[in-house]
Design an enzyme around this catalytic site. Structure first.
Site, PDB file in Angstrom:
ATOM      1  N   CYS A 118      -3.934  -4.988  -1.339  1.00 15.84           N
ATOM      2  CA  CYS A 118      -3.675  -3.507  -0.618  1.00 15.84           C
ATOM      3  C   CYS A 118      -3.896  -2.620  -1.651  1.00 15.84           C
ATOM      4  O   CYS A 118      -4.598  -2.656  -2.591  1.00 15.84           O
ATOM      5  CB  CYS A 118      -2.556  -3.500   0.148  1.00 15.84           C
ATOM      6  SG  CYS A 118      -2.432  -2.169   1.296  1.00 15.84           S
ATOM      7  N   ASP A 187       6.678  -3.254   1.069  1.00 18.06           N
ATOM      8  CA  ASP A 187       7.049  -2.017   1.963  1.00 18.06           C
ATOM      9  C   ASP A 187       8.545  -2.314   2.251  1.00 18.06           C
ATOM     10  O   ASP A 187       9.242  -1.194   2.237  1.00 18.06           O
ATOM     11  CB  ASP A 187       6.280  -2.177   3.125  1.00 18.06           C
ATOM     12  CG  ASP A 187       4.724  -1.744   3.075  1.00 18.06           C
ATOM     13  OD1 ASP A 187       4.101  -2.549   2.622  1.00 18.06           O
ATOM     14  OD2 ASP A 187       4.550  -0.581   3.359  1.00 18.06           O
TER      15      ASP A 187
HETATM   16  P1  RI2 Z   1       3.573   1.898  -2.592  1.00 20.38           P
HETATM   17  C1  RI2 Z   1       1.245  -0.248   1.729  1.00 20.38           C
HETATM   18  O1  RI2 Z   1       1.385   0.042   3.137  1.00 20.38           O
HETATM   19  C2  RI2 Z   1       1.081  -1.629   1.456  1.00 20.38           C
HETATM   20  O2  RI2 Z   1       1.457  -2.648   2.192  1.00 20.38           O
HETATM   21  C3  RI2 Z   1       1.506  -1.448   0.043  1.00 20.38           C
HETATM   22  O3  RI2 Z   1       1.715  -2.564  -0.524  1.00 20.38           O
HETATM   23  C4  RI2 Z   1       2.540  -0.794   0.132  1.00 20.38           C
HETATM   24  O4  RI2 Z   1       2.335   0.210   1.417  1.00 20.38           O
HETATM   25  C5  RI2 Z   1       3.538  -0.187  -0.919  1.00 20.38           C
HETATM   26  O5  RI2 Z   1       2.692   1.003  -1.433  1.00 20.38           O
HETATM   27  P2  RI2 Z   1       0.355   0.934   4.136  1.00 20.38           P
HETATM   28  O6  RI2 Z   1       1.107   2.250   4.446  1.00 20.38           O
HETATM   29  O7  RI2 Z   1       4.787   2.376  -2.203  1.00 20.38           O
HETATM   30  O8  RI2 Z   1      -1.188   0.931   3.415  1.00 20.38           O
HETATM   31  O9  RI2 Z   1       3.648   0.948  -3.827  1.00 20.38           O
HETATM   32  O10 RI2 Z   1       0.266   0.075   5.743  1.00 20.38           O
HETATM   33  O11 RI2 Z   1       2.369   2.775  -3.091  1.00 20.38           O
END
Ligand code: RI2
Length: 311
Positions: A118, A187
């Site tokens: 991701c 998350d």
């Molecule tokens: P940071 C994202 O979720 C991903 O799951 C990623 O690992 C997590 O947030 C944390 O991201 P999404 O919003 O806070 O893309 O480390 O569904 O940037």
């Protein structure tokens, strides 16, 4: 203002657990500056609307709780205190990421190959710092279907000067023997050290464990969930099937399309959680919640996840 902000989170124009939390604090602050009367009720409604956007990342909940724990007698006092708290939270987000980068980089040996999933700002902070120090030589990035956040990761790392190999999510086991460390974001982390992160994370953890590749999580302390202290389960967001399959399949009455956005990796698969207060084993999650997130535990956690949409 609030409705527009909420929709940006729902549509994932603003995404990533840290960015969502920072954005929510900023929005509440800006909104508070415009509220003239009925301050508590209006702020509470705004907080509820923001909380009802995406249910999984506890960073949003912790941000809203932190900001909404304001005190004061008059509207002016309350506003001033809320603004101060929002600014404190935003600073927390910005400084924690950098610190995590420094702490996490130390855990990587020179010339290593890292795999990430991701697009996590915390995980990328570790990878970039480690690269600066000569510890990372190359990164595998999964595409991260269905929203392809892996493309953002590949671009961001390439722009930073790091060589990236982009792979489909299902190719992780095929390549895992070439990888020295897996580093992902979070998350939510529960009181018992389980990780809730982008769908597919737990399969990567499984492949890493089998191949004895260390699995590390980069997570600010505001990604730990005080709600899980009381046995509350983390809600896994399920998004629309049209993110995954074309209309023709969606309309077939025999086919059901499911699209969970996150999954759960049990703590046994996690070697280390890198936070801004140090690198800890997942078993220490309780201490993080107890010592660093009391404001949430004793705060306004009664905000209901049932707000209606309003403009
Ligand atoms: P940071 C994202 O979720 C991903 O799951 C990623 O690992 C997590 O947030 C944390 O991201 P999404 O919003 O806070 O893309 O480390 O569904 O940037």
């Amino acid at each position: 203002m609030i409705e527009e902000a909420a929709r940006k989170i729902e549509s994932m124009e603003i995404r990533g657990a840290a960015r969502i939390a920072r954005f929510a604090a900023e929005v509440l602050k800006n909104y508070a500056l415009t509220v003239e009367n009925d301050f508590d009720r209006k702020m509470r409604e705004a907080a509820e609307r923001l909380l009802n956007t995406r249910p999984t990342a506890v960073s949003l909940y912790n941000a809203v709780n932190y900001v909404m724990n304001y005190t004061g007698e008059t509207v002016e006092e309350k506003r001033k205190n809320l603004v101060k708290r929002a600014e404190e939270f935003i600073k927390w987000v910005d400084t924690a990421r950098e610190t995590i980068g420094r702490i996490g980089a130390k855990r990587i040996q020179r010339g290593s190959v890292v795999l990430t999933h991701c697009n996590s700002s915390a995980a990328l902070s570790v990878i970039k710092t480690a690269f600066d120090e000569g510890r990372v030589s190359e990164v595998f990035a999964t595409e991260s279907r269905p929203r392809y956040q892996g493309h953002l990761t590949a671009k961001e790392l390439a722009d930073y000067g790091i060589d990236v190999t982009l792979i489909v999510d299902s190719a992780v086991r095929y390549f895992i023997k070439e990888v020295d460390y897996v580093i992902v974001g979070a998350d939510t982390i529960t009181v018992n050290g389980a990780l809730i992160n982008k769908i597919g994370t737990s399969q990567i953890a499984l492949a890493a464990k089998e191949a004895r590749v260390p699995f590390m999580v980069a997570a600010e302390t505001y990604k730990f969930s005080p709600k899980t202290l009381f046995g509350e389960l983390v809600v896994i967001e399920e998004r629309s099937g049209d993110e995954v399959a074309p209309k023709e399949l969606l309309e077939n009455p025999r086919i059901r399309v499911r699209n969970p956005a996150f999954d759960v990796t049990p703590r046994d698969y996690i070697d280390l959680i890198i936070t801004e207060i140090g690198a800890i084993p997942p078993e220490m999650s309780y201490i993080v919640i107890r010592d660093h997130l009391q404001y949430s535990v004793f705060g306004i956690e009664e905000i209901e996840m049932n707000a209606k949409h309003y403009d």
